[in-house]
Design an enzyme around this catalytic site. Structure first.
Site, mmCIF file in Angstrom:
data_model
loop_
_atom_site.group_PDB
_atom_site.id
_atom_site.type_symbol
_atom_site.label_atom_id
_atom_site.label_comp_id
_atom_site.label_asym_id
_atom_site.label_seq_id
_atom_site.Cartn_x
_atom_site.Cartn_y
_atom_site.Cartn_z
ATOM 1 N N LYS A 13 9.426 25.842 10.344
ATOM 2 C CA LYS A 13 9.333 25.397 11.738
ATOM 3 C C LYS A 13 9.108 23.883 11.829
ATOM 4 O O LYS A 13 9.763 23.200 12.598
ATOM 5 C CB LYS A 13 8.198 26.116 12.489
ATOM 6 C CG LYS A 13 8.343 27.627 12.519
ATOM 7 C CD LYS A 13 7.300 28.276 13.427
ATOM 8 C CE LYS A 13 5.863 28.127 12.935
ATOM 9 N NZ LYS A 13 5.569 28.807 11.673
ATOM 10 N N ARG A 88 0.028 32.039 19.220
ATOM 11 C CA ARG A 88 0.009 32.872 18.018
ATOM 12 C C ARG A 88 -0.557 34.262 18.297
ATOM 13 O O ARG A 88 -0.613 35.083 17.385
ATOM 14 C CB ARG A 88 -0.864 32.195 16.967
ATOM 15 C CG ARG A 88 -0.066 31.520 15.845
ATOM 16 C CD ARG A 88 -1.067 30.941 14.931
ATOM 17 N NE ARG A 88 -0.755 30.625 13.596
ATOM 18 C CZ ARG A 88 -0.382 29.443 13.145
ATOM 19 N NH1 ARG A 88 -0.106 28.478 13.970
ATOM 20 N NH2 ARG A 88 -0.271 29.236 11.858
ATOM 21 N N ARG A 127 4.834 24.135 -1.269
ATOM 22 C CA ARG A 127 4.803 23.132 -0.202
ATOM 23 C C ARG A 127 3.781 22.037 -0.534
ATOM 24 O O ARG A 127 2.694 22.306 -1.026
ATOM 25 C CB ARG A 127 4.431 23.794 1.122
ATOM 26 C CG ARG A 127 4.326 22.790 2.259
ATOM 27 C CD ARG A 127 4.512 23.440 3.589
ATOM 28 N NE ARG A 127 3.330 24.167 4.028
ATOM 29 C CZ ARG A 127 3.264 24.814 5.186
ATOM 30 N NH1 ARG A 127 4.310 24.840 5.991
ATOM 31 N NH2 ARG A 127 2.162 25.445 5.526
ATOM 32 N N ARG A 160 -2.203 21.883 0.715
ATOM 33 C CA ARG A 160 -3.210 22.333 1.686
ATOM 34 C C ARG A 160 -4.020 23.480 1.082
ATOM 35 O O ARG A 160 -3.478 24.314 0.367
ATOM 36 C CB ARG A 160 -2.495 22.830 2.964
ATOM 37 C CG ARG A 160 -2.007 21.723 3.845
ATOM 38 C CD ARG A 160 -1.072 22.196 4.935
ATOM 39 N NE ARG A 160 -1.456 23.444 5.593
ATOM 40 C CZ ARG A 160 -0.762 23.989 6.606
ATOM 41 N NH1 ARG A 160 0.337 23.402 7.055
ATOM 42 N NH2 ARG A 160 -1.157 25.108 7.166
ATOM 43 N N ARG A 171 -2.736 34.755 5.705
ATOM 44 C CA ARG A 171 -1.974 34.196 6.831
ATOM 45 C C ARG A 171 -0.769 35.067 7.161
ATOM 46 O O ARG A 171 -0.415 35.232 8.318
ATOM 47 C CB ARG A 171 -1.516 32.774 6.484
ATOM 48 C CG ARG A 171 -2.665 31.778 6.504
ATOM 49 C CD ARG A 171 -2.319 30.526 5.757
ATOM 50 N NE ARG A 171 -1.364 29.699 6.459
ATOM 51 C CZ ARG A 171 -0.585 28.792 5.860
ATOM 52 N NH1 ARG A 171 -0.652 28.625 4.547
ATOM 53 N NH2 ARG A 171 0.237 28.070 6.557
HETATM 54 P P1 AMP Z 1 -0.247 25.955 10.685
HETATM 55 O O1 AMP Z 1 -0.195 24.537 10.262
HETATM 56 O O2 AMP Z 1 0.521 26.221 11.958
HETATM 57 O O3 AMP Z 1 0.133 26.907 9.583
HETATM 58 O O4 AMP Z 1 -1.782 26.266 11.056
HETATM 59 C C1 AMP Z 1 -2.799 26.171 10.087
HETATM 60 C C2 AMP Z 1 -4.029 26.929 10.542
HETATM 61 O O5 AMP Z 1 -4.522 26.367 11.765
HETATM 62 C C3 AMP Z 1 -3.814 28.411 10.870
HETATM 63 O O6 AMP Z 1 -3.837 29.229 9.720
HETATM 64 C C4 AMP Z 1 -4.983 28.680 11.810
HETATM 65 O O7 AMP Z 1 -6.201 28.764 11.096
HETATM 66 C C5 AMP Z 1 -5.038 27.385 12.622
HETATM 67 N N1 AMP Z 1 -4.172 27.486 13.822
HETATM 68 C C6 AMP Z 1 -3.068 26.724 14.116
HETATM 69 N N2 AMP Z 1 -2.528 27.082 15.289
HETATM 70 C C7 AMP Z 1 -3.291 28.099 15.760
HETATM 71 C C8 AMP Z 1 -3.235 28.919 16.935
HETATM 72 N N3 AMP Z 1 -2.271 28.776 17.850
HETATM 73 N N4 AMP Z 1 -4.202 29.866 17.089
HETATM 74 C C9 AMP Z 1 -5.181 30.033 16.179
HETATM 75 N N5 AMP Z 1 -5.284 29.312 15.051
HETATM 76 C C10 AMP Z 1 -4.345 28.351 14.832
#
Ligand code: AMP
Length: 216
Positions: A13, A88, A127, A160, A171
């Site tokens: 994405k 989400r 990644r 990360r 996740r």
């Molecule tokens: P991402 O970079 O989108 O994979 O997000 C990394 C982490 O941030 C996720 O695993 C969640 O812990 C938190 N996070 C990001 N966006 C959301 C969301 N919309 N709702 C809840 N947690 C989020």
């Protein structure tokens, strides 16, 4: 143009959103990036989010909804945006619907990037992310020009904490249980366009472009 980008972690994405933003002159709003920036700067929001993020769990809905409410007010979004990593959960999607109604805005579409889960673990463990700007690379399919260094700003590339095996599995489970139901939610509203997320980055992008050109 106002878009949502839906898809499992590691679907690509962020990478595709970068090209979309350039071509359609819109802004990428990634909740993950915003949270990581808050952690880096040691804000209260960053501290609240930290333990959930490291475990691969979702940050509680209300924290995220309050955060996005502020983000959506920003003037640089006038031309449109792509929401990456938000919503989400169904409650987040409902809250977004209310916010947009209040602001008199409508979504053009929800892009659903589809990638089978076996492929995702492989992609996420390979990644690497820039500490400075957040751009992500794949060690094999999308490597930086120089090992360990971001092409854009020379920042250090790191893995990360949540891109390690255990949090990744969590996740993906969280995605299946809490985020995947949103595909049905938006399909029922006639607001979903499915994109095959397997293949070369530029091939996937050209499929996305075909869809988006309908909304220009
Ligand atoms: P991402 O970079 O989108 O994979 O997000 C990394 C982490 O941030 C996720 O695993 C969640 O812990 C938190 N996070 C990001 N966006 C959301 C969301 N919309 N709702 C809840 N947690 C989020």
């Amino acid at each position: 143009m106002r878009l949502i980008f839906l898809g499992p972690p590691g679907a690509g994405k962020g990478t595709q959103a970068e090209s979309i933003c350039k071509d359609y002159n819109i802004v990428q709003l990634s909740t993950g990036d915003i949270l990581r920036a808050n952690r880096k700067h040691g804000t209260e929001l960053g501290r609240k989010a930290q333990s959930f993020m490291d475990a691969g769990e979702l940050v509680p809905d209300q924290i995220i909804i309050d955060m996005i409410k502020e983000e959506l007010k920003k003037p640089e979004l006038v031309n449109g945006y792509i929401l990456d990593g938000f919503p989400r959960t169904v409650p987040q999607a409902e809250a977004l619907g209310n916010l947009l109604t209040d602001m008199g805005q409508k979504l053009d579409t929800v892009l659903v990037l589809e990638v089978p889960s076996e492929e995702l673990v492989q992609r996420l463990t390979a990644r690497r992310t820039c500490r400075t700007c957040g751009k992500s690379y794949h060690l094999i399919y999308n490597p930086p020009k120089k090992d360990g260094v971001c092409d854009l700003d020379g920042g250090e590339l790191y893995q990360r904490d949540d891109d390690k095996e255990e949090p990744i599995r969590n996740r993906l489970k969280v995605y299946e249980n809490q985020t995947k139901p949103l595909i049905e939610y938006y399909t029922a509203k006639n607001l979903a366009d499915n994109i095959n997320g397997l293949g070369k980055i530029d091939e996937i992008y050209s499929n996305i472009k075909q869809v988006l050109d309908r909304y220009k």
